[in-house]
Design a protein around this motif. Sequence first.
Motif, mmCIF file in Angstrom:
data_model
loop_
_atom_site.group_PDB
_atom_site.id
_atom_site.type_symbol
_atom_site.label_atom_id
_atom_site.label_comp_id
_atom_site.label_asym_id
_atom_site.label_seq_id
_atom_site.Cartn_x
_atom_site.Cartn_y
_atom_site.Cartn_z
ATOM 1 N N GLU A 248 0.838 -1.211 0.000
ATOM 2 C CA GLU A 248 0.000 0.000 0.000
ATOM 3 C C GLU A 248 0.866 1.252 0.000
ATOM 4 O O GLU A 248 0.607 2.207 -0.738
ATOM 5 C CB GLU A 248 -0.936 0.002 1.208
ATOM 6 N N ARG A 249 1.900 1.258 0.813
ATOM 7 C CA ARG A 249 2.783 2.424 0.852
ATOM 8 C C ARG A 249 3.506 2.599 -0.489
ATOM 9 O O ARG A 249 3.603 3.718 -1.000
ATOM 10 C CB ARG A 249 3.811 2.292 1.971
ATOM 11 N N LEU A 250 4.004 1.524 -1.043
ATOM 12 C CA LEU A 250 4.689 1.643 -2.326
ATOM 13 C C LEU A 250 3.739 2.121 -3.419
ATOM 14 O O LEU A 250 4.106 2.982 -4.222
ATOM 15 C CB LEU A 250 5.340 0.317 -2.725
ATOM 16 N N ARG A 251 2.518 1.591 -3.467
ATOM 17 C CA ARG A 251 1.565 2.054 -4.479
ATOM 18 C C ARG A 251 1.281 3.541 -4.320
ATOM 19 O O ARG A 251 1.150 4.270 -5.291
ATOM 20 C CB ARG A 251 0.258 1.261 -4.405
ATOM 21 N N ARG A 252 1.217 4.003 -3.089
ATOM 22 C CA ARG A 252 0.908 5.409 -2.799
ATOM 23 C C ARG A 252 2.103 6.331 -3.073
ATOM 24 O O ARG A 252 1.944 7.391 -3.674
ATOM 25 C CB ARG A 252 0.462 5.517 -1.333
ATOM 26 N N GLU A 253 3.302 5.925 -2.664
ATOM 27 C CA GLU A 253 4.454 6.826 -2.691
ATOM 28 C C GLU A 253 5.492 6.523 -3.766
ATOM 29 O O GLU A 253 6.226 7.431 -4.175
ATOM 30 C CB GLU A 253 5.153 6.805 -1.319
ATOM 31 N N ASP A 254 5.596 5.272 -4.193
ATOM 32 C CA ASP A 254 6.655 4.898 -5.132
ATOM 33 C C ASP A 254 6.243 3.635 -5.885
ATOM 34 O O ASP A 254 6.788 2.555 -5.651
ATOM 35 C CB ASP A 254 7.958 4.663 -4.360
ATOM 36 N N PRO A 255 5.256 3.739 -6.789
ATOM 37 C CA PRO A 255 4.689 2.541 -7.421
ATOM 38 C C PRO A 255 5.671 1.748 -8.296
ATOM 39 O O PRO A 255 5.446 0.574 -8.545
ATOM 40 C CB PRO A 255 3.526 3.070 -8.242
ATOM 41 N N VAL A 256 6.742 2.375 -8.743
ATOM 42 C CA VAL A 256 7.812 1.665 -9.446
ATOM 43 C C VAL A 256 9.048 1.861 -8.572
ATOM 44 O O VAL A 256 9.784 2.821 -8.699
ATOM 45 C CB VAL A 256 8.012 2.203 -10.876
ATOM 46 N N HIS A 257 9.222 0.937 -7.643
ATOM 47 C CA HIS A 257 10.206 1.073 -6.567
ATOM 48 C C HIS A 257 11.459 0.266 -6.863
ATOM 49 O O HIS A 257 11.395 -0.915 -7.204
ATOM 50 C CB HIS A 257 9.575 0.588 -5.258
ATOM 51 N N TYR A 258 12.606 0.907 -6.702
ATOM 52 C CA TYR A 258 13.889 0.227 -6.874
ATOM 53 C C TYR A 258 14.492 -0.035 -5.501
ATOM 54 O O TYR A 258 14.702 0.887 -4.719
ATOM 55 C CB TYR A 258 14.840 1.083 -7.710
ATOM 56 N N CYS A 259 14.755 -1.288 -5.209
ATOM 57 C CA CYS A 259 15.411 -1.671 -3.961
ATOM 58 C C CYS A 259 16.870 -1.971 -4.285
ATOM 59 O O CYS A 259 17.179 -2.971 -4.928
ATOM 60 C CB CYS A 259 14.735 -2.898 -3.353
ATOM 61 N N GLN A 260 17.746 -1.094 -3.852
ATOM 62 C CA GLN A 260 19.179 -1.220 -4.139
ATOM 63 C C GLN A 260 19.827 -2.310 -3.296
ATOM 64 O O GLN A 260 20.644 -3.074 -3.780
ATOM 65 C CB GLN A 260 19.882 0.117 -3.879
ATOM 66 N N ASP A 261 19.457 -2.373 -2.007
ATOM 67 C CA ASP A 261 20.095 -3.312 -1.083
ATOM 68 C C ASP A 261 19.148 -4.438 -0.714
ATOM 69 O O ASP A 261 18.123 -4.219 -0.081
ATOM 70 C CB ASP A 261 20.520 -2.591 0.202
ATOM 71 N N SER A 262 19.510 -5.632 -1.088
ATOM 72 C CA SER A 262 18.751 -6.832 -0.767
ATOM 73 C C SER A 262 19.736 -7.992 -0.724
ATOM 74 O O SER A 262 20.718 -7.990 -1.468
ATOM 75 C CB SER A 262 17.691 -7.061 -1.853
ATOM 76 N N PRO A 263 19.494 -8.972 0.130
ATOM 77 C CA PRO A 263 20.384 -10.132 0.152
ATOM 78 C C PRO A 263 20.478 -10.842 -1.204
ATOM 79 O O PRO A 263 21.422 -11.556 -1.469
ATOM 80 C CB PRO A 263 19.755 -11.056 1.190
ATOM 81 N N TYR A 264 19.484 -10.637 -2.065
ATOM 82 C CA TYR A 264 19.452 -11.286 -3.373
ATOM 83 C C TYR A 264 19.855 -10.343 -4.497
ATOM 84 O O TYR A 264 19.730 -10.672 -5.660
ATOM 85 C CB TYR A 264 18.053 -11.847 -3.635
ATOM 86 N N GLY A 265 20.309 -9.161 -4.145
ATOM 87 C CA GLY A 265 20.698 -8.172 -5.143
ATOM 88 C C GLY A 265 19.599 -7.152 -5.372
ATOM 89 O O GLY A 265 18.486 -7.289 -4.862
ATOM 90 N N PRO A 266 19.892 -6.113 -6.129
ATOM 91 C CA PRO A 266 18.909 -5.065 -6.369
ATOM 92 C C PRO A 266 17.755 -5.584 -7.236
ATOM 93 O O PRO A 266 17.929 -6.512 -8.024
ATOM 94 C CB PRO A 266 19.699 -3.983 -7.099
ATOM 95 N N TYR A 267 16.570 -4.979 -7.056
ATOM 96 C CA TYR A 267 15.411 -5.382 -7.839
ATOM 97 C C TYR A 267 14.388 -4.250 -7.897
ATOM 98 O O TYR A 267 14.432 -3.315 -7.114
ATOM 99 C CB TYR A 267 14.773 -6.654 -7.266
ATOM 100 N N TRP A 268 13.466 -4.366 -8.828
ATOM 101 C CA TRP A 268 12.358 -3.428 -8.984
ATOM 102 C C TRP A 268 11.085 -4.071 -8.457
ATOM 103 O O TRP A 268 10.854 -5.257 -8.684
ATOM 104 C CB TRP A 268 12.142 -3.088 -10.462
ATOM 105 N N SER A 269 10.244 -3.285 -7.786
ATOM 106 C CA SER A 269 8.901 -3.711 -7.393
ATOM 107 C C SER A 269 7.913 -2.854 -8.165
ATOM 108 O O SER A 269 7.902 -1.629 -8.016
ATOM 109 C CB SER A 269 8.662 -3.495 -5.890
#
Length: 100
Positions: A39-60
């Motif tokens: 819900e927060r991502l849809r409201r504030e950042d619907p195409v969200h880039y996660c730079q730091d993740s144990p599995y590497g960067p990804y887009w939501s």
Amino acid sequence: MDTLQTDHGREDPCNIQLSGLDVREPKRFQDDSIWPYFERLRREDPVHYCQDSPYGPYWSITKYRDIIAVDTNHKVFSSEQGVTTVDVPAEHLPPSFKSR
């Protein structure tokens, strides 16, 4: 980083810096606590880039029409370097993810 907890002992996604919001945590899907994060991502950042993740960067991609646009345009959006998806049963999808 310390995060504030909700009344149920879960962290509040609104207290996490948007740049550090990582929705891939499996436990959130298992205990059904993932929806406030989406819900927060849809409201504030619907195409969200996660730079730091144990599995590497990804887009939501978190809005239905955006998901369809990405999924149906293989010339622009490629998974050549690999892609990870989370399959959520339709009955667990919030209304904003269901087609009308």
